[in-house]
Scaffold this active site. Sequence first.
Site, short mmCIF file in Angstrom:
data_model
loop_
_atom_site.label_atom_id
_atom_site.label_comp_id
_atom_site.label_asym_id
_atom_site.label_seq_id
_atom_site.Cartn_x
_atom_site.Cartn_y
_atom_site.Cartn_z
CE LYS A 1 -4.19 -0.88 4.66
NZ LYS A 1 -4.52 -1.29 6.13
CB ILE B 1 -12.45 -6.86 2.63
CG1 ILE B 1 -12.44 -7.00 4.32
CG2 ILE B 1 -13.76 -6.43 1.97
CD1 ILE B 1 -12.70 -5.71 5.04
CE LYS C 1 -0.26 -0.95 4.74
NZ LYS C 1 0.00 -2.51 4.89
CD GLU D 1 4.50 -3.48 13.03
OE1 GLU D 1 5.39 -4.02 13.43
OE2 GLU D 1 3.74 -4.17 12.26
#
Lengths: 441, 441
Positions: B207, B138, B107, B192
Amino acid sequence: MPAPLKVALLGCGVVGTQVARRLLEHAEELAPRVGTSLELVGIAVRDAAAPREGVTGTPLADLLTDDAESLVDGADVVVEVMGGIEPARSLILRAIEHGASVVTANKALLAQDGPTLYKAADAAGVDLYFEAAVAGAIPIVRPVRESLAGDQVQRVLGIVNGTTNYVLDRMATEGLELEQAVKEAQALGYAEADPTADVEGFDAAAKAAILASLAFHTRVSIDDVAREGITSVTAADVAWAKRTGHTIKLLAIAERNTSDDVAGIQVRVHPALVPDEHPLAGVRGAFNAVFVEAEAAGELMFYGRGAGGAPTASAVLGDLVSVARHRVLGGRGPVESSYAALPVLPADAARTRFQVRLDVDDRPGVLAQVAAALAEHDVSIEAVRQSADGRADGSGDGTDLARLLITTHAAPERALAATVAALTDLDVVRDVVSVLRVEGA
Amino acid sequence: MPAPLKVALLGCGVVGTQVARRLLEHAEELAPRVGTSLELVGIAVRDAAAPREGVTGTPLADLLTDDAESLVDGADVVVEVMGGIEPARSLILRAIEHGASVVTANKALLAQDGPTLYKAADAAGVDLYFEAAVAGAIPIVRPVRESLAGDQVQRVLGIVNGTTNYVLDRMATEGLELEQAVKEAQALGYAEADPTADVEGFDAAAKAAILASLAFHTRVSIDDVAREGITSVTAADVAWAKRTGHTIKLLAIAERNTSDDVAGIQVRVHPALVPDEHPLAGVRGAFNAVFVEAEAAGELMFYGRGAGGAPTASAVLGDLVSVARHRVLGGRGPVESSYAALPVLPADAARTRFQVRLDVDDRPGVLAQVAAALAEHDVSIEAVRQSADGRADGSGDGTDLARLLITTHAAPERALAATVAALTDLDVVRDVVSVLRVEGA
């Protein structure tokens, strides 16, 4: 830019009218997406002279023709939104033989005779697309046959009939009986004057067959689908469902058999209790949703409008852009994938959890007898709820009646049928009030 | 069957490992779907000798190589799941130049430099697929760029970052402060060690840029995205949201400007109050969902797992089957569609509804002063809720403090900024406690 593509439209009902209007109104947006312009060359109808709302007096009227054959013969892409088996099938096959690509919304035809269409399209090297045949505007055909092509689908649970979802939703929110809710749906145009195809589950069964074929790479026809409509669902069933944290939905279900003894798939349509926490339980009104469980992807849900002129036209036009692009740039979309050829198992092979409501004598020992009857048929009990005078409508006399609500663990359908027969025979059981499957738990 | 296709995998983290394992374990299922077998010829990593969980001691270990260039040069399809800008970009461009089709989950690279990749792929006549780059398992890239190609998308609202959705969900259900919820997410592996990319909205912004490009046929880079993370969201904000029937979600938003004066699109990421009735409000835990409003389709939602090895691998493998089929049967998937070239408007051009919480003096005339400040900047009030000693934590002294909760009608972002400054200057306003946008109403 290459020469325009000639698009023939078969059918001018609510969907056809929207497809035609959008083709004209959005021509400038569609051309760069396709790589050339789309020219709507005609709209075939039974009687081109009859007055049509939204068509008569508009530029669409000039495109009407009752000579469907000639229209098809001159087209690059044929869009079939007339519905029904004939003449739709003959016209689609004729279009394919003439080298046209086909976009159809015809679930009945695909569920009855899909392989014939697939085979013809494959032989002719043309596309056969049908996103609009299942769940209207919701992209579900493409995701299942393309996006999930690298995964293993395990189960599909779909609310694929907006009429019955509306009816069940009104029963749940307003406490209506089925008949009242159907009348309301008819008044709003959600249900036909003859609501049989919806309430008896035929429409959902056709969609279940199509989804099962795609998900399991296996030919599944509507005749393979075990079907039960919503006509036996009562206001009391809906009220009890709510009390136990469930919502009743008409589900189209396609699943791999997970038991060890029989390999295959099971495809069925029936009303089911869906736990309120499940994403499908929240699908309100006439909306549709398809819930997919796949090995790697996990749980997916696709939600949107399952019917109506504009939403269905959206799906048709998406397909039209895809097949038109292939004609401009070369290539083809997916063909039939039926290599797995899994056995489609009979209805009584399904394993499901059940919720059984019984009216029983309110005296000691009754539960023991009922439990013994279940145990005898290897149906294992998950939970029992007992209430004196438990009639949902309060009509019990309160002296000697109790209501048992039994939830079972997953049991074979055939074992349950035998169990219900055995319960009915017990002297202490006055009535087996309802038997409903529980799905999505 | 045609000769096997050589597949090169770049990266062997959680996603790469799952892609490789599934390629080997499901080879027999994948071959008939592609039309030939897929041969995993190597997995490029930085250090082929380093021990790797789930790889060392398995057949995958023999496929590891640290010579990514040679691996790419010999491949028909290159799958890039290493992430980051370099060397991913150079390796993808090298693969394309060598005539390989590319599947990527990257991305960051697409949001920064998508057009360069698209252009190279188009020139070489190969596919560039990237379903896994947005919302993991998805199917959303394919539906937006193909299924909705015949429609006009008006707005996309996405929960596309599972980490922040988990954090906000825990704050809502457990009353945790942000810091505690982030620690919990880290302990569970959802966040993270350095959670910046998630909590500051960088991941969601990438995104958002990709979705906006596809939805509006316009080039949108991450630099065009107005971005605000969740770091200023407090437990009190979440509690107040709940009290007013809302849930706070981090949303990626791409929309056509609907006001008359400026044509264009607006792309942004920020926390927002979503009404509890909206389908996005019910998206729990680390799940993702993308809500799309299109002219003909109406409202659609796509729901599922947005991250994780197996779910992301599902999306990668779906793309792999598609691009491999094109190599066997001819044809290509969609190319870049940026013909619309709509202006991307600056952040302060957005029009949104706001909820403003103020601590004010509890005496007559205060509301009049506050209302006048809003009116002066043309911000129209939809609702006001006033409560004495309204601190969510009950820490007020109860003598002279009131809490105002003001919901506005849609107002330009810049008007609101000016209003907040004016409110802060009022003597009667002790504190502008929070300002949150309301979306999806």
